[in-house]
Design an enzyme around this catalytic site. Structure first.
Site: not given
Length: 336
Positions: A142, A144, A174, A263, A299
Site C-alpha cells: 500500500e 499511503h 491509496d 484503495h 475506502e
C-alpha cells in the site's frame, strides 16, 4: 481497460465498532445496497483470531455471505506490525513468519491480493515472495500518505521489485497520498475541540507548505504555542500531516504496470459528485490508462473524525461509486 468498483469493510468501522452488525450481516448490507461487486476485508478487524486462530465457522460465515450476495473477493488487508515490541523492530525472519499465515489464509478464503505495508523491507519481500507465489496470491504494497510513488521508501520497494522480478509483487495505491485540501469535517472537529480560526489558518498554511510531514507539523505546533491554542486539537492535528498527503497525483503513472488493487480513499463527496479534498476527476484520468481491469475498494475514512450518527458509511460509499462512475464513464467501469 476498466476499474471494478467495490468496497472495503474498513469504511464501516464506526458501524462495526458500535456493534450494529456482525460479519455476515455487514456483508449482507453491503450487498443489499449494491456497494460491490468487489469486497475487501481487514484481517485483524473483521476476523476474530486472525490469522492463526480463525475458526472454520467464521470462515464459512464469510464465504457464505460473499457468495449469497454475489460479491467478488478482491483484497485481504494484512498488517506488517514491525513495531509490536517497544524495544526493537521485528527482524526480517520474524517478519516473514508473521506474514506467512496471513498470506496462506488469503488463499484459503479466496482473496487474490494481500494488502501489505511499507514496513516490509526489500529483504523481507524477497523472502516472502515464494510464499505468495506458492499460494497464488499477489502482495500489494500500500502506497499511503505520507508516502507517494516516488518517496524514498517506495522507490526502495520499486527497486526490490525490479530485482526480484515476480508477478506476485505489486502496489495498492491509496489516494490519501495526493490530496488537494484538508477535509472540512476534520477542520470542524478541530474547531469543536477548541482550535481557533487563527489556529485553523495556521494549520492550512503548514499543510500546504513544502517540507517533510513532521517538520510542517512542528512549525504548526510552534505557532499554536505562540497563539495559546489548547493542547488537545493541536495534538490531534498530527493526523492532518500523516493522513492527508501532498504528493503529485500524476506520479501514479510510474507504478501503473504493478498495480494489483486500488484503495479509493475519500473523505467527502458533494451533491454534484465531486470531492473537495481529492481531485478524483484527474486521478480517474490517470487510472483509466491501465491496460487491464483492476479492482478498487471505496475506502471512506471520515470515521477518523466523525461518529456513526453523524454520517452513514453506506451512503458515503454509494456517493463515491456514483462519483467514480461519473468520471470513468460507462466504458471505464467493469461489470461483473
Amino acid at each position: 481497460m476498466s476499474i471494478m468498483l467495490g468496497n472495503t469493510l474498513y469504511s464501516m468501522t464506526n458501524e462495526w465498532l458500535a456493534g450494529q452488525y456482525d460479519l455476515g450481516s455487514l456483508i449482507d448490507e453491503v450487498g443489499k445496497r449494491g456497494l460491490g461487486p468487489g469486497i475487501e476485508i481487514i484481517g485483524f478487524q473483521s476476523l476474530r483470531g486472525f490469522p492463526n486462530r480463525v475458526s472454520d465457522e467464521e470462515i464459512k460465515t464469510l464465504r457464505d455471505a460473499i457468495d449469497r450476495n454475489g460479491l467478488v473477493p478482491t483484497s485481504l488487508a494484512s498488517n506488517a506490525d514491525i513495531a509490536l515490541r517497544a524495544d526493537q523492530w521485528m527482524d526480517a525472519d520474524r517478519s516473514v513468519e508473521y506474514m506467512r499465515p496471513q498470506i496462506e489464509l488469503a488463499e484459503r478464503l479466496g482473496f487474490p491480493v494481500v494488502r501489505t505495508q511499507i514496513g516490509l523491507t526489500p529483504e523481507v519481500l524477497e523472502k516472502v515472495e515464494p510464499i505468495a507465489a506458492k499460494a497464488g496470491v499477489k502482495l500489494g504494497m500500500e502506497v499511503h500518505a505520507p508516502e507517494g510513488p516516488n518517496t524514498p521508501k517506495v522507490i526502495a520497494t520499486r527497486e526490490a521489485y525490479d530485482r526480484i522480478g515476480s508477478e506476485y509483487l505489486g502496489f495498492v495505491p491509496d489516494f490519501s497520498s495526493c490530496m488537494r485540501a484538508i477535509p472540512v469535517g476534520m477542520l470542524d472537529k478541530l474547531r469543536r475541540d477548541g482550535l481557533s480560526e487563527a489556529g485553523i489558518e495556521s494549520l492550512k498554511r503548514a499543510w500546504e507548505a513544502p517540507g517533510a510531514p513532521f517538520q510542517r507539523y512542528g512549525r504548526f505546533a510552534a505557532e499554536c504555542g505562540e497563539l495559546g491554542e489548547p493542547e488537545l486539537p493541536v495534538g490531534f492535528a498530527r493526523l492532518v500531516f500523516t493522513m492527508f498527503g501532498r504528493e503529485n497525483l500524476e506520479d501514479w503513472r510510474d507504478v501503473l504496470p504493478q498495480v494489483v488493487h486500488i484503495h479509493g480513499k475519500f473523505y467527502d463527496v458533494d451533491d454534484d459528485l465531486t470531492s473537495p479534498s481529492i481531485d478524483y476527476e484527474s486521478i480517474m484520468k490517470v487510472f483509466s490508462e491501465l491496460d487491464r481491469t483492476v479492482s478498487m475498494s471505496s475506502e471512506w475514512e471520515g470515521h477518523a473524525y466523525l461518529d456513526a450518527d453523524e454520517e452513514s458509511a453506506f451512503d458515503m460509499v454509494a456517493k463515491h461509486h456514483a462519483m467514480c462512475s461519473r468520471f470513468l464513464g460507462e466504458g471505464g467501469v467493469a461489470r461483473v
